[in-house]
Write a protein that holds these residues in place. Structure first.
Motif, PDB file in Angstrom:
ATOM      1  N   PHE A   1      -1.437  -9.445  -2.116  1.00 25.98           N
ATOM      2  CA  PHE A   1      -1.924  -8.067  -2.187  1.00 25.98           C
ATOM      3  C   PHE A   1      -3.127  -7.829  -1.275  1.00 25.98           C
ATOM      4  O   PHE A   1      -3.373  -6.706  -0.841  1.00 25.98           O
ATOM      5  CB  PHE A   1      -2.229  -7.693  -3.641  1.00 25.98           C
ATOM      6  N   SER A   2      -3.831  -8.904  -0.947  1.00 22.34           N
ATOM      7  CA  SER A   2      -4.877  -8.795   0.062  1.00 22.34           C
ATOM      8  C   SER A   2      -4.273  -8.489   1.424  1.00 22.34           C
ATOM      9  O   SER A   2      -4.779  -7.652   2.177  1.00 22.34           O
ATOM     10  CB  SER A   2      -5.671 -10.105   0.133  1.00 22.34           C
ATOM     11  N   VAL A   3      -3.163  -9.172   1.742  1.00 22.61           N
ATOM     12  CA  VAL A   3      -2.469  -8.928   3.011  1.00 22.61           C
ATOM     13  C   VAL A   3      -2.005  -7.477   3.101  1.00 22.61           C
ATOM     14  O   VAL A   3      -2.152  -6.825   4.147  1.00 22.61           O
ATOM     15  CB  VAL A   3      -1.269  -9.888   3.160  1.00 22.61           C
ATOM     16  N   LEU A   4      -1.474  -6.953   2.010  1.00 15.48           N
ATOM     17  CA  LEU A   4      -0.980  -5.574   2.019  1.00 15.48           C
ATOM     18  C   LEU A   4      -2.097  -4.584   2.347  1.00 15.48           C
ATOM     19  O   LEU A   4      -1.951  -3.709   3.211  1.00 15.48           O
ATOM     20  CB  LEU A   4      -0.364  -5.234   0.664  1.00 15.48           C
ATOM     21  N   SER A   5      -3.231  -4.722   1.683  1.00 14.84           N
ATOM     22  CA  SER A   5      -4.341  -3.805   1.914  1.00 14.84           C
ATOM     23  C   SER A   5      -4.911  -3.964   3.319  1.00 14.84           C
ATOM     24  O   SER A   5      -5.187  -2.974   4.009  1.00 14.84           O
ATOM     25  CB  SER A   5      -5.437  -4.060   0.871  1.00 14.84           C
ATOM     26  N   GLU A   6      -5.082  -5.220   3.746  1.00 10.77           N
ATOM     27  CA  GLU A   6      -5.622  -5.463   5.092  1.00 10.77           C
ATOM     28  C   GLU A   6      -4.664  -4.970   6.168  1.00 10.77           C
ATOM     29  O   GLU A   6      -5.085  -4.462   7.213  1.00 10.77           O
ATOM     30  CB  GLU A   6      -5.889  -6.962   5.268  1.00 10.77           C
ATOM     31  N   HIS A   7      -3.370  -5.109   5.905  1.00 11.72           N
ATOM     32  CA  HIS A   7      -2.338  -4.629   6.824  1.00 11.72           C
ATOM     33  C   HIS A   7      -2.508  -3.134   7.108  1.00 11.72           C
ATOM     34  O   HIS A   7      -2.523  -2.693   8.262  1.00 11.72           O
ATOM     35  CB  HIS A   7      -0.959  -4.907   6.209  1.00 11.72           C
ATOM     36  N   ILE A   8      -2.662  -2.355   6.061  1.00 13.68           N
ATOM     37  CA  ILE A   8      -2.829  -0.904   6.241  1.00 13.68           C
ATOM     38  C   ILE A   8      -4.186  -0.610   6.879  1.00 13.68           C
ATOM     39  O   ILE A   8      -4.317   0.329   7.680  1.00 13.68           O
ATOM     40  CB  ILE A   8      -2.653  -0.183   4.900  1.00 13.68           C
ATOM     41  N   GLY A   9      -5.199  -1.432   6.551  1.00 17.65           N
ATOM     42  CA  GLY A   9      -6.496  -1.261   7.192  1.00 17.65           C
ATOM     43  C   GLY A   9      -6.409  -1.422   8.701  1.00 17.65           C
ATOM     44  O   GLY A   9      -6.996  -0.638   9.464  1.00 17.65           O
ATOM     45  N   PHE A  10      -5.668  -2.433   9.169  1.00 18.67           N
ATOM     46  CA  PHE A  10      -5.478  -2.620  10.613  1.00 18.67           C
ATOM     47  C   PHE A  10      -4.727  -1.438  11.224  1.00 18.67           C
ATOM     48  O   PHE A  10      -5.028  -1.011  12.341  1.00 18.67           O
ATOM     49  CB  PHE A  10      -4.722  -3.922  10.883  1.00 18.67           C
ATOM     50  N   SER A  11      -3.747  -0.913  10.504  1.00 15.04           N
ATOM     51  CA  SER A  11      -3.000   0.237  11.017  1.00 15.04           C
ATOM     52  C   SER A  11      -3.919   1.429  11.222  1.00 15.04           C
ATOM     53  O   SER A  11      -3.845   2.119  12.245  1.00 15.04           O
ATOM     54  CB  SER A  11      -1.865   0.605  10.056  1.00 15.04           C
ATOM     55  N   VAL A  12      -4.782   1.676  10.254  1.00 13.37           N
ATOM     56  CA  VAL A  12      -5.707   2.806  10.370  1.00 13.37           C
ATOM     57  C   VAL A  12      -6.726   2.556  11.475  1.00 13.37           C
ATOM     58  O   VAL A  12      -7.077   3.465  12.237  1.00 13.37           O
ATOM     59  CB  VAL A  12      -6.398   3.069   9.021  1.00 13.37           C
ATOM     60  N   TRP A  13      -7.203   1.316  11.573  1.00  8.68           N
ATOM     61  CA  TRP A  13      -8.176   1.001  12.619  1.00  8.68           C
ATOM     62  C   TRP A  13      -7.597   1.250  14.012  1.00  8.68           C
ATOM     63  O   TRP A  13      -8.266   1.804  14.890  1.00  8.68           O
ATOM     64  CB  TRP A  13      -8.616  -0.455  12.474  1.00  8.68           C
ATOM     65  N   THR A  14      -6.346   0.857  14.219  1.00  8.30           N
ATOM     66  CA  THR A  14      -5.731   1.004  15.543  1.00  8.30           C
ATOM     67  C   THR A  14      -4.931   2.300  15.664  1.00  8.30           C
ATOM     68  O   THR A  14      -4.146   2.467  16.599  1.00  8.30           O
ATOM     69  CB  THR A  14      -4.820  -0.201  15.841  1.00  8.30           C
ATOM     70  N   LEU A  15      -5.156   3.200  14.728  1.00  2.00           N
ATOM     71  CA  LEU A  15      -4.456   4.483  14.721  1.00  2.00           C
ATOM     72  C   LEU A  15      -4.572   5.216  16.053  1.00  2.00           C
ATOM     73  O   LEU A  15      -3.590   5.763  16.579  1.00  2.00           O
ATOM     74  CB  LEU A  15      -5.044   5.333  13.592  1.00  2.00           C
ATOM     75  N   TRP A  16      -5.781   5.191  16.625  1.00  3.30           N
ATOM     76  CA  TRP A  16      -6.002   5.969  17.845  1.00  3.30           C
ATOM     77  C   TRP A  16      -5.384   5.337  19.081  1.00  3.30           C
ATOM     78  O   TRP A  16      -5.241   5.989  20.114  1.00  3.30           O
ATOM     79  CB  TRP A  16      -7.494   6.221  18.036  1.00  3.30           C
ATOM     80  N   SER A  17      -4.978   4.069  18.991  1.00  3.97           N
ATOM     81  CA  SER A  17      -4.267   3.468  20.120  1.00  3.97           C
ATOM     82  C   SER A  17      -2.914   4.142  20.328  1.00  3.97           C
ATOM     83  O   SER A  17      -2.378   4.139  21.446  1.00  3.97           O
ATOM     84  CB  SER A  17      -4.074   1.966  19.898  1.00  3.97           C
ATOM     85  N   VAL A  18      -2.331   4.694  19.246  1.00  5.08           N
ATOM     86  CA  VAL A  18      -1.065   5.412  19.371  1.00  5.08           C
ATOM     87  C   VAL A  18      -1.276   6.919  19.417  1.00  5.08           C
ATOM     88  O   VAL A  18      -0.504   7.634  20.064  1.00  5.08           O
ATOM     89  CB  VAL A  18      -0.083   5.043  18.236  1.00  5.08           C
TER      90      VAL A  18
END
Length: 453
Positions: free
Chosen positions: A36-53
Motif C-alpha cells: 500500500f506504500s507503493v500504491l500511494s507513492e505511485h500516484i504521488g510520482f504521477s502527480v509530480w510528473t503531471l506537467w511533463s505530459v
C-alpha cells in the motif's frame, strides 16, 4: 503487536532482524505495508510528473516557448526535491500509516488546481504557481522510503527499497500512457486530471485501512545532525544525482526534446516517452537485488560506465539528427538510471552498517546504529538527488537557447557520469581488495570496508 490505544494501527514491538519474529509475523506485516506504500507513492510520482505530459497538450495557443516549458518543469522538480526533507521526518512525527494517508490526500490540491486553470489564455505565472503545487508528489517518495526502511531487515532492504521505489517510479510512465490514450482519442488535459482525482481518494482510503505505524520509530535530531555531518551522506547524494536525478530529469524532458529537436508531434512523442520511464522503473528492484548479491558499490560503478556509453551514443545521434538512434539510446539510458537507483539506495544502509561494525558494534547494537543514521540520511540523499532533475531541465533549457538542440546538455551529462564513476571507485572500491570479511573478523576493531555495501 498492535496498540490501538493511540487512535490508530500502532505496532509496539518491531524487530525485523530477529529471524523468528520475521518468519512468524514480521514478513507478512512488512509486505502488506510495502504494497500500500507503493500504491500511494505511485500516484504521488504521477502527480509530480503531471506537467511533463500537460506541456505536451499545450500547443501554440497557450503562448509558451520551449524555454518556458523547461523552466516550468524545472521548478516542479525543485519543489518535489525540497519537499522530501520534511516528508522524511513526518513519518516519525505522525506515523508511517498516518502520514501516508495525509500525503496522499494532499495530492488532491495540485490536481484540482491544474483542472481549474488548464486552458489557453491562462498566464505563464499562473501555470508556474499551480505547477509548483505538484511538487508535493515528489515528497511522497522520501516518507515512503523512510517508512519501508524501518519495516525490513538489512538483508532484505535492497529488494524492498528497490521494489518500493520502482513501484512508485512506475507512476511516471503510467501517467504518460494515460496521456497517450487521451491524446489519441482526441481528449483534453482535463480528462487526464479527472481520472486521477478519484484514484487519489482510493489510495488514501486504502492506506488508512491496511497500513500500520511503528511506535518505536522516532525522529532523532541527533541522528539527523550526525547524518548531515557524515561525508558519506553527501557522497551518496552526489551519486544519487547521477542515477535518480537523471531518471526524473529525463522523465520531464524526454517528450520536450523529441518535439523541439526532432519535430515530433505531441502524439508521436507520447508514443515513445513512456517506454524509458517504464523500463527504468521496472528494473529498479533488479538493481537492488543485484546489489544485495554482488554489492551496491560494484553494481553502481559498472552502471555509470554504461550510462556514460549510452550518453555518448546520444551525442552522436543528436549531432547526426537520427531520431531512431536517439530514441533507442535514450530508452537504454533510462533503463540504466533505474538499475543505478536500486543499487545506490541499497548502499545507504550498508554503508552505515559497515561503520557500525568498524566501531566494534555487533548484533542489534550495530543494526540500530545503521537504522538510525541510514533513516536520517535517506531524506537528505533523496532530496539532493532529485535536484539533479532540476539541473537536467535547466541544462536542456540553456542548450536549446544556445545551440537549438540538446547536444550541449548531453556533453555536460557525460562529464557528470565520468565524475560519478571516479567517486564511486575512489571512495567505495579502491581499497576493497585489502580486506575480506574473514580477515576483518580477526581484528580487535575492524577496519572500515565498503566492498560489499
Amino acid at each position: 503487536m498492535t496498540a490501538p490505544s493511540r487512535g490508530g494501527r500502532w505496532i509496539r514491538h518491531w524487530d525485523p532482524e530477529n529471524e523468528t519474529f520475521w518468519d512468524e509475523t514480521g514478513e507478512r506485516t512488512a509486505k502488506r505495508n510495502l504494497f500500500f506504500s507503493v500504491l500511494s507513492e505511485h500516484i504521488g510520482f504521477s502527480v509530480w510528473t503531471l506537467w511533463s505530459v500537460l506541456v505536451l497538450f499545450m500547443g501554440p495557443e497557450y503562448g509558451l516557448t520551449p524555454a518556458d516549458k523547461f523552466l516550468l518543469t524545472s521548478m516542479v522538480t525543485l519543489v518535489g526535491a525540497v519537499a522530501r526533507v520534511p516528508y522524511t521526518f513526518a513519518v516519525a512525527v505522525f506515523g508511517g500509516r498516518n502520514w501516508t494517508v495525509v500525503s496522499a490526500g494532499l495530492l488532491l490540491v495540485p490536481t484540482i488546481a491544474a483542472f481549474a486553470v488548464m486552458e489557453p489564455g491562462t498566464s505563464f505565472s499562473t501555470f508556474l504557481l499551480v505547477g509548483l503545487l505538484a511538487g508535493v508528489g515528489g515528497g511522497n517518495f522520501a516518507s515512503s522510503m523512510t517508512n519501508i526502511n524501518a519495516f525490513f531487515p538489512l538483508r532484505k532492504k535492497g529488494w524492498a527499497l528497490g521494489l518500493n521505489a520502482g513501484g512508485g517510479n512506475i507512476g511516471v510512465p503510467v501517467i504518460q500512457l494515460a496521456a497517450l490514450a487521451i491524446i489519441g482519442a482526441g481528449g483534453g488535459p482535463r480528462v487526464l486530471l479527472g481520472i486521477y482525482i478519484p484514484l487519489i481518494v482510493v489510495a488514501a482510503v486504502l492506506a488508512a485501512r491496511f497500513m500500520d505505524n511503528i511506535e518505536n520509530v522516532r525522529n532523532d535530531t541527533g541522528a539527523a545532525r550526525d547524518a548531515a555531518k557524515d561525508p558519506h551522506t553527501w557522497i551518496m547524494s552526489f551519486l544519487y544525482i547521477g542515477t535518480f536525478g537523471s531518471f526524473i530529469g529525463y522523465s520531464f524532458a524526454f517528450g520536450q526534446v523529441l518535439t523541439n529537436q526532432f519535430g515530433r508531434t505531441p502524439l508521436q512523442a507520447a508514443y515513445v516517452t513512456f517506454i524509458g520511464p517504464l523500463l527504468g522503473s521496472l528494473i529498479r528492484p533488479v538493481g537492488g537485488r543485484l546489489a544485495d548479491r554482488y554489492g551496491g558499490a560494484r553494481i553502481t560503478l559498472y552502471n555509470f560506465v554504461a550510462m556514460g556509453a549510452a550518453t555518448a551514443v546520444l551525442i552522436v545521434a543528436s549531432t547526426e539528427k537520427s531520431p531512431a538512434l536517439f530514441t533507442v539510446a535514450f530508452v537504454v539510458l533510462f533503463v540504466l538510471t533505474g538499475l543505478g537507483n536500486g543499487s545506490t539506495y541499497k548502499m545507504i544502509p550498508g554503508i552505515f552498517q559497515a561503520k557500525a561494525l568498524a566501531e566494534g558494534l555487533v548484533g542489534e547494537a550495530a543494526a540500530a546504529y545503521g537504522r538510525r543514521l541510514s533513516g536520517a540520511s535517506m531524506g537528505l540523499i533523496g532530496a539532493v538527488g532529485a535536484l539533479g532533475g532540476v539541473g537536467i531541465n535547466l541544462a536542456f533549457r540553456q542548450s536549446f537557447l544556445s545551440y537549438g538542440s540538446g547536444t550541449g546538455a548531453f556533453v555536460a551529462f557525460l562529464a557528470c557520469y565520468a565524475l560519478c564513476f571516479a567517486v564511486t571507485w575512489a571512495v567505495y572500491l579502491r581499497r576493497s581488495g585489502a580486506e575480506t570479511p574473514s580477515t576483518a573478523a580477526t581484528e580487535t576493531k575492524p577496519q572500515l570496508s565498503y566492498a560489499e555495501v
